[in-house]
Design an enzyme around this catalytic site. Sequence first.
Site, PDB file in Angstrom:
ATOM      1  N   LYS A  77       9.775  -2.248   5.896  1.00  0.00           N
ATOM      2  CA  LYS A  77       9.974  -0.972   4.837  1.00  0.00           C
ATOM      3  C   LYS A  77      11.070  -0.451   4.877  1.00  0.00           C
ATOM      4  O   LYS A  77      11.770   0.041   6.005  1.00  0.00           O
ATOM      5  CB  LYS A  77       8.569  -0.134   5.415  1.00  0.00           C
ATOM      6  CG  LYS A  77       8.048   1.086   4.269  1.00  0.00           C
ATOM      7  CD  LYS A  77       7.103   1.799   4.739  1.00  0.00           C
ATOM      8  CE  LYS A  77       6.369   2.721   3.811  1.00  0.00           C
ATOM      9  NZ  LYS A  77       5.352   3.405   4.356  1.00  0.00           N
ATOM     10  N   SER A 152       1.639   3.801   0.672  1.00  0.00           N
ATOM     11  CA  SER A 152       2.994   3.721   0.247  1.00  0.00           C
ATOM     12  C   SER A 152       3.956   2.322   0.789  1.00  0.00           C
ATOM     13  O   SER A 152       4.951   2.022  -0.092  1.00  0.00           O
ATOM     14  CB  SER A 152       3.737   4.797   0.957  1.00  0.00           C
ATOM     15  OG  SER A 152       3.899   4.738   2.263  1.00  0.00           O
ATOM     16  N   SER A 176      -0.871   4.317   4.707  1.00  0.00           N
ATOM     17  CA  SER A 176       0.061   3.458   4.028  1.00  0.00           C
ATOM     18  C   SER A 176       0.086   2.228   4.522  1.00  0.00           C
ATOM     19  O   SER A 176       1.031   1.554   3.760  1.00  0.00           O
ATOM     20  CB  SER A 176       1.386   4.340   4.014  1.00  0.00           C
ATOM     21  OG  SER A 176       1.511   5.386   2.878  1.00  0.00           O
TER      22      SER A 176
HETATM   23  N1  GLN Z   1      -0.978   8.207   0.616  1.00  0.00           N
HETATM   24  C1  GLN Z   1      -0.751   9.071   1.292  1.00  0.00           C
HETATM   25  C2  GLN Z   1       0.407  10.097   0.880  1.00  0.00           C
HETATM   26  O1  GLN Z   1       0.743  10.169  -0.079  1.00  0.00           O
HETATM   27  C3  GLN Z   1      -0.501   8.558   2.695  1.00  0.00           C
HETATM   28  C4  GLN Z   1       1.060   8.112   2.769  1.00  0.00           C
HETATM   29  C5  GLN Z   1       1.259   7.214   3.936  1.00  0.00           C
HETATM   30  O2  GLN Z   1       0.566   7.320   4.622  1.00  0.00           O
HETATM   31  N2  GLN Z   1       2.618   7.133   4.174  1.00  0.00           N
HETATM   32  O3  GLN Z   1       0.840  11.049   1.521  1.00  0.00           O
END
Ligand code: GLN
Length: 483
Positions: A77, A152, A176
Amino acid sequence: MLTELTAVELASRIAKRELGCVEVTEAFLDRIDSLDSKLGCFLSVTRTEATEQAQFAQTLVDEGKGGPLTGVPIALKDNLSTDGIETTCASKILKGYVPPFDATVVSKLKQAGLPILGKANLDEFAMGTSTENSAFQVTRNPWDLARSPGGSSGGSAAAVAADLAPLSLGSDTGGSVRQPAALCGVVGFKPTYGRCSRYGLIAFGSSLDQIGPFGKTVEDVAVLSEAITGHDPMDGTSLKHSPILSADLKSGSLKGLKVALPKELFGDGTDPGVAAQIQAAIDVLAKEGAEFTEVSLPSVKFGVTTYYIIAPAEASSNLARFDGVRFGPRSDGKGHIGVVERTRSEGFGHEVKTRIMIGTYALSAGYYDAYYVRAQRVRAMMQQEFNRTFREFDVVLSPTSPVPAFKLGELHEDPMALKLLDYCTIPANMGGMPGISLNCGFTEGLPVGLQLMTAPLQDEKLLQIAFCVEQALPTATRRPSFS
Ligand code: GLN
């Protein structure tokens, strides 16, 4: 096809000299070259470095110094710092930023001989659930190119699902890793908070962030977890624990396994197709001897609202460092304040700005007690409820995501709907406990993810349970016919 093999199969063929490390890495690089223009998983592909790393891996194998994943390539990532390789967090504010050091996980991978294929797309600064918040490109779900891979870590998940990489790493602040794993039909694991060093992971919500692996099987994810975890003095939150051991994974019976089903995680918003697949999985596991009990974890209902105070509060502080002075591009402006103002307003995208504002508001004098302190209290309550549950049960089971992969653009204009998708994954971040998502079936041709969680520090136990669950669920290893 070589690119369809699991990481463990690849490693074993490499160790037996049936495959060469360069040959394997090139097979994945070639597949990326021919298919990633359709998928958009990668922000950068590091062919030259990956080939050199594959040559190094081959010398390890030749000298008998290879480890369990030597020669198996991996995607990262793009919020993991890579020495000499651009690291953008999918944000314009870090365009062109080249870290002078490797994240701890990256140096561990390099030493263990895993060639790095490139940097995978994400929601800007990992804020999002669809990867649509990337400032640079859209990533598509290999099961249906009109749909989102989740987020994400959408690039990391889609790359594994489409056989562009046998393994990848993501980060999980509120789901994410697990949510995109569910939407792409692969395995995604968030270890216990503190077991994997976050040194070099560009911070989002520091009390929640954890790096986690993606793979095609629980075994692949377990072996990769062993390679990346363990104590690291460079991360103040790193626990003084040994790496997560993967050697003990055994086919075993689920007989007598005590499984809690929190009724709050099977609520109204669950898609009927998802609910049906989860129920079918529960029926299969019950036949194998697992014992299911419905429980109540009332504070789970406040998880999303609480998370969306705590995570932005921490983000607003973490993102203060991006001022155009030290990292990335700098906009013109009048004086220091002018430069910082212009750089930040031009560099950050809409979602990131929103969160910085919410977080700053929640932390400001007069509101701190009403929002931040109260959110922390709810978090503590949630931890207590889970701890109580784990005294009686081995594992908590739920859907990973209440819905399967949704159409690109469908939810993008509805931030509230997107945030509700984190409902099932947020508790593990709030409580620091490990969570894993694995495929348990399909609804209308789209994968459905099953989530398992155990008490903090029971990562090995969780992986062992997931390994047995995976063996009991026949659909777990189906792949998309994407090509
Ligand atoms: N969807 C969550 C957010 O928008 C989690 C994101 C993540 O785990 N990085 O914050």
